[in-house]
Design a protein around this motif. Structure first.
Motif, mmCIF file in Angstrom:
data_model
loop_
_atom_site.group_PDB
_atom_site.id
_atom_site.type_symbol
_atom_site.label_atom_id
_atom_site.label_comp_id
_atom_site.label_asym_id
_atom_site.label_seq_id
_atom_site.Cartn_x
_atom_site.Cartn_y
_atom_site.Cartn_z
ATOM 1 N N ALA A 10 -43.126 -74.859 67.366
ATOM 2 C CA ALA A 10 -43.715 -73.851 68.435
ATOM 3 C C ALA A 10 -43.155 -72.468 68.121
ATOM 4 C CB ALA A 10 -43.157 -74.285 69.774
ATOM 5 N N VAL A 11 -41.975 -72.211 67.898
ATOM 6 C CA VAL A 11 -41.542 -71.002 67.502
ATOM 7 C C VAL A 11 -41.978 -70.473 66.315
ATOM 8 C CG1 VAL A 11 -39.449 -69.592 67.083
ATOM 9 C CG2 VAL A 11 -39.462 -71.342 69.064
ATOM 10 N N SER A 12 -42.211 -71.527 65.135
ATOM 11 C CA SER A 12 -42.730 -71.077 63.975
ATOM 12 C C SER A 12 -44.409 -70.635 64.025
ATOM 13 C CB SER A 12 -42.526 -72.115 63.065
ATOM 14 O OG SER A 12 -41.393 -72.743 62.735
ATOM 15 N N LEU A 13 -44.896 -71.493 64.694
ATOM 16 C CA LEU A 13 -46.331 -71.147 65.194
ATOM 17 C C LEU A 13 -46.267 -69.795 65.760
ATOM 18 C CD1 LEU A 13 -47.863 -74.502 65.847
ATOM 19 C CD2 LEU A 13 -48.201 -73.088 63.881
ATOM 20 N N ALA A 14 -45.677 -69.402 66.869
ATOM 21 C CA ALA A 14 -45.743 -68.179 67.579
ATOM 22 C C ALA A 14 -45.367 -67.098 66.579
ATOM 23 C CB ALA A 14 -44.685 -68.408 68.773
ATOM 24 N N TYR A 15 -44.237 -67.380 65.581
ATOM 25 C CA TYR A 15 -43.963 -66.295 64.700
ATOM 26 C C TYR A 15 -45.251 -65.940 63.878
ATOM 27 C CZ TYR A 15 -41.575 -63.697 61.039
ATOM 28 O OH TYR A 15 -41.241 -62.691 59.952
ATOM 29 N N ARG A 24 -52.843 -55.704 64.348
ATOM 30 C CA ARG A 24 -53.685 -55.387 65.434
ATOM 31 C C ARG A 24 -52.943 -54.481 66.329
ATOM 32 N NH1 ARG A 24 -58.562 -58.175 65.228
ATOM 33 N NH2 ARG A 24 -58.321 -60.023 63.442
ATOM 34 N N LYS A 25 -53.734 -53.893 67.311
ATOM 35 C CA LYS A 25 -53.007 -53.185 68.318
ATOM 36 C C LYS A 25 -52.107 -53.768 69.201
ATOM 37 C CE LYS A 25 -56.215 -49.486 68.273
ATOM 38 N NZ LYS A 25 -56.149 -48.173 68.910
ATOM 39 N N ILE A 26 -52.219 -55.159 69.485
ATOM 40 C CA ILE A 26 -51.513 -55.918 70.389
ATOM 41 C C ILE A 26 -49.816 -55.824 69.953
ATOM 42 C CG2 ILE A 26 -51.812 -58.014 69.046
ATOM 43 C CD1 ILE A 26 -52.024 -59.376 71.955
ATOM 44 N N GLY A 27 -49.826 -55.606 68.424
ATOM 45 C CA GLY A 27 -48.364 -55.588 67.977
ATOM 46 C C GLY A 27 -47.898 -57.009 67.845
ATOM 47 N N PHE A 28 -46.509 -56.871 67.164
ATOM 48 C CA PHE A 28 -45.891 -58.265 66.940
ATOM 49 C C PHE A 28 -45.287 -58.993 68.303
ATOM 50 C CE2 PHE A 28 -42.065 -60.459 66.040
ATOM 51 C CZ PHE A 28 -42.402 -61.679 65.397
ATOM 52 N N GLY A 29 -44.627 -57.777 68.980
ATOM 53 C CA GLY A 29 -43.864 -58.434 70.118
ATOM 54 C C GLY A 29 -44.807 -59.122 71.237
ATOM 55 N N LEU A 30 -45.562 -58.348 71.502
ATOM 56 C CA LEU A 30 -46.566 -59.036 72.661
ATOM 57 C C LEU A 30 -47.278 -60.296 72.171
ATOM 58 C CD1 LEU A 30 -47.499 -58.824 75.384
ATOM 59 C CD2 LEU A 30 -49.494 -57.396 74.650
ATOM 60 N N ALA A 31 -47.830 -60.228 71.159
ATOM 61 C CA ALA A 31 -48.414 -61.544 70.473
ATOM 62 C C ALA A 31 -47.508 -62.635 70.319
ATOM 63 C CB ALA A 31 -48.880 -61.109 68.898
ATOM 64 N N PHE A 32 -46.320 -62.478 69.749
ATOM 65 C CA PHE A 32 -45.166 -63.633 69.643
ATOM 66 C C PHE A 32 -44.850 -63.939 71.064
ATOM 67 C CE2 PHE A 32 -40.734 -64.828 69.597
ATOM 68 C CZ PHE A 32 -40.735 -65.742 68.632
ATOM 69 N N VAL A 33 -44.619 -63.084 72.201
ATOM 70 C CA VAL A 33 -44.311 -63.727 73.546
ATOM 71 C C VAL A 33 -45.541 -64.381 74.083
ATOM 72 C CG1 VAL A 33 -43.722 -62.923 75.792
ATOM 73 C CG2 VAL A 33 -42.497 -61.885 73.906
ATOM 74 N N LEU A 34 -46.672 -63.753 73.844
ATOM 75 C CA LEU A 34 -47.577 -64.796 74.610
ATOM 76 C C LEU A 34 -48.029 -66.103 73.809
ATOM 77 C CD1 LEU A 34 -50.644 -62.037 74.807
ATOM 78 C CD2 LEU A 34 -49.433 -63.185 76.562
ATOM 79 N N SER A 35 -47.589 -65.829 72.641
ATOM 80 C CA SER A 35 -47.750 -67.383 71.816
ATOM 81 C C SER A 35 -46.554 -68.297 72.234
ATOM 82 C CB SER A 35 -47.756 -67.074 70.315
ATOM 83 O OG SER A 35 -48.824 -66.467 70.093
ATOM 84 N N LEU A 36 -45.413 -67.710 72.575
ATOM 85 C CA LEU A 36 -44.428 -68.580 73.186
ATOM 86 C C LEU A 36 -44.792 -69.169 74.330
ATOM 87 C CD1 LEU A 36 -40.934 -66.795 72.401
ATOM 88 C CD2 LEU A 36 -42.061 -68.935 71.262
ATOM 89 N N VAL A 37 -45.487 -68.367 75.316
ATOM 90 C CA VAL A 37 -45.991 -69.030 76.539
ATOM 91 C C VAL A 37 -47.123 -70.153 76.408
ATOM 92 C CG1 VAL A 37 -46.839 -68.305 78.651
ATOM 93 C CG2 VAL A 37 -45.294 -66.841 77.659
ATOM 94 N N ASN A 38 -47.985 -69.742 75.602
ATOM 95 C CA ASN A 38 -49.200 -70.789 75.282
ATOM 96 C C ASN A 38 -49.803 -70.185 73.943
ATOM 97 O OD1 ASN A 38 -51.461 -72.271 75.124
ATOM 98 N ND2 ASN A 38 -51.811 -71.939 77.369
ATOM 99 N N LEU A 39 -49.715 -70.998 72.918
ATOM 100 C CA LEU A 39 -50.349 -70.643 71.579
ATOM 101 C C LEU A 39 -51.771 -70.108 71.584
ATOM 102 C CD1 LEU A 39 -49.465 -70.399 68.663
ATOM 103 C CD2 LEU A 39 -50.213 -72.712 68.245
ATOM 104 N N LEU A 40 -52.474 -70.825 72.271
ATOM 105 C CA LEU A 40 -53.930 -70.574 72.454
ATOM 106 C C LEU A 40 -54.123 -69.228 73.126
ATOM 107 C CD1 LEU A 40 -56.943 -71.559 71.758
ATOM 108 C CD2 LEU A 40 -56.790 -72.588 74.047
ATOM 109 N N VAL A 41 -53.386 -69.012 74.062
ATOM 110 C CA VAL A 41 -53.566 -67.736 74.687
ATOM 111 C C VAL A 41 -53.082 -66.535 73.591
ATOM 112 C CG1 VAL A 41 -52.660 -66.168 76.542
ATOM 113 C CG2 VAL A 41 -53.004 -68.633 77.161
#
Length: 60
Positions: A10-15, A24-41
């Motif tokens: 899960a952490v590898s996929l979120a990374y 993208r404008k979303i950036g690494f941090g927000l994309a990583f955190v959202l992916s930790l919460v739910n990968l599809l989101v």
């Protein structure tokens, strides 16, 4: 042991989604955190985010 295996996956996929978010404008941090919460989101948020503009033109 299985729980640790799935946590690493899960952490590898979120990374990976976070790395995609760097361009993208979303950036690494927000994309990583959202992916930790739910990968599809996280994937949907990065896909909907606009690409960063690059200025590769020489200024004259």
């Amino acid at each position: 042991m299985e729980t640790l295996f799935f946590l690493v996956i899960a952490v590898s996929l979120a990374y990976a989604v976070g790395c995609w978010g760097r361009t993208r404008k979303i950036g690494f941090g927000l994309a990583f955190v959202l992916s930790l919460v739910n990968l599809l989101v996280g994937i949907i948020a990065v896909a909907c985010s606009k690409k960063l503009e690059t200025n590769n033109k020489k200024e004259e």
